[in-house]
Design an enzyme around this catalytic site. Sequence first.
Site, short mmCIF file in Angstrom:
data_model
loop_
_atom_site.label_atom_id
_atom_site.label_comp_id
_atom_site.label_asym_id
_atom_site.label_seq_id
_atom_site.Cartn_x
_atom_site.Cartn_y
_atom_site.Cartn_z
N ARG A 226 -7.59 11.81 -4.79
CA ARG A 226 -8.72 11.23 -4.41
C ARG A 226 -9.87 12.44 -4.06
NH1 ARG A 226 -12.09 8.77 -3.49
NH2 ARG A 226 -12.22 7.49 -1.69
N ASP B 30 -6.97 -2.66 -6.86
CA ASP B 30 -7.60 -3.22 -5.75
C ASP B 30 -7.99 -4.81 -5.89
OD1 ASP B 30 -10.28 -3.90 -3.94
OD2 ASP B 30 -8.89 -1.97 -3.04
N ARG C 91 -3.31 6.14 0.90
CA ARG C 91 -3.88 7.03 1.78
C ARG C 91 -2.96 7.89 2.66
NH1 ARG C 91 -8.21 2.86 4.34
NH2 ARG C 91 -6.04 1.57 4.36
N ARG D 205 0.69 -1.27 0.03
CA ARG D 205 -0.06 0.15 0.11
C ARG D 205 0.63 1.25 0.12
NH1 ARG D 205 -4.42 -1.86 4.38
NH2 ARG D 205 -5.52 -3.30 3.25
N TYR E 80 -15.07 -11.69 0.58
CA TYR E 80 -15.58 -10.47 0.47
C TYR E 80 -16.98 -10.42 -0.26
CZ TYR E 80 -11.76 -7.34 1.97
OH TYR E 80 -10.85 -6.69 2.63
#
Length: 358
Positions: A47, A84, A38, A34, A161
């Site tokens: 974003r 993703d 973020r 990652r 998921y």
Amino acid sequence: MEYTNKDFPVLKNDRLLKAAFGKEVDKVPVWVMRQAGRYLPEFQEVRSKHDFFTVCRTPTLACEVTLQPLRRYGHLDASIIFSDILVIPQALGMTVEMHPGVGPVFPNPMTDPSEIDLLKEEGAVSRLAYVGDAITLTRHKIEGKVPLIGFTGAPFTLMGYMIEGGGSKTMSKTKEWLEKYPKDVHKLLSLLTRVIIDYLVMQVESGAQLLQVFESSADHLTREQFIEISAPYLKDIRSGVKKQLDDKKIDQVPMTVFAKGGGHSLDIQAQLGYETIGLDWTINPVEARKIIGDNVTLQGNLDPQDLYKSPEEIKRLTIEMVQKFGKHRYIANLGHGITPQTPLESMTAFTEAVHEAL
């Protein structure tokens, strides 16, 4: 698309690939799961203008985000394409939304095995062509500075998921399926495996130089369940990718399996055929090496929470970690993805310390 040819710039830093293949390296290679994401203000800026999956589906945006950490941190030895794991369920016809503060949400998760037949396996990989386009564009834009990693979620993780409708601390609905519908579970895992193999091969054809398979939900499986539900499909993915690349006369790329919480099955993972095994932070490097042996590269495994400590403490812990793993067949990383509030200087301290350690 800006670039369609595969005449890529020459790779200048091949530490990651050398380490994955067990060759001698001048320094231990380092990257971070990652690392494009973020915690970076430049990512937050992108974003603020675009939805998460819009960034994934727009090659120019995915490329830009992939390159952001390389511009900021000079010690990274790899990039990983921004995408993703849940793009696969999307390609199979399921709706996945990214909700702020919640994470991925499936408005209509699978509730019955009969829904497996509704999944659109045919053409799924062609619906993921945007990932290949992003990889090709990024290979050109990266100008050979470091290799580019492609990735996928593993079948059991994706299935979880799709049934839970998002992330789950208990995986109770998935576990109910394991008990009530064992044949259907294997049918779904087989379908996902077929799509994953084709998807990974497409990533290599597009320019990915290493592949990582994320079994992020291995901590919900016992050793016995891992052997039955996860390992056979992970093995099929490795052998399936190898066979397709051989058939297409494409050079093989190294592959990494990362089973978070799968410390109970390291000996099983060592038999799956992957060049590299990723370790989470709960696993002792010395013990892992004893179990796995010397013919597989290890990757990991600093606790992501350690990046909230002082730069001096981060350097000390990182050097200690690298020295336990040693220089041969080792890739430095965190034991899971970097978390959103991680201080920017922590990444500097971590990556610099890896290169200074040995």
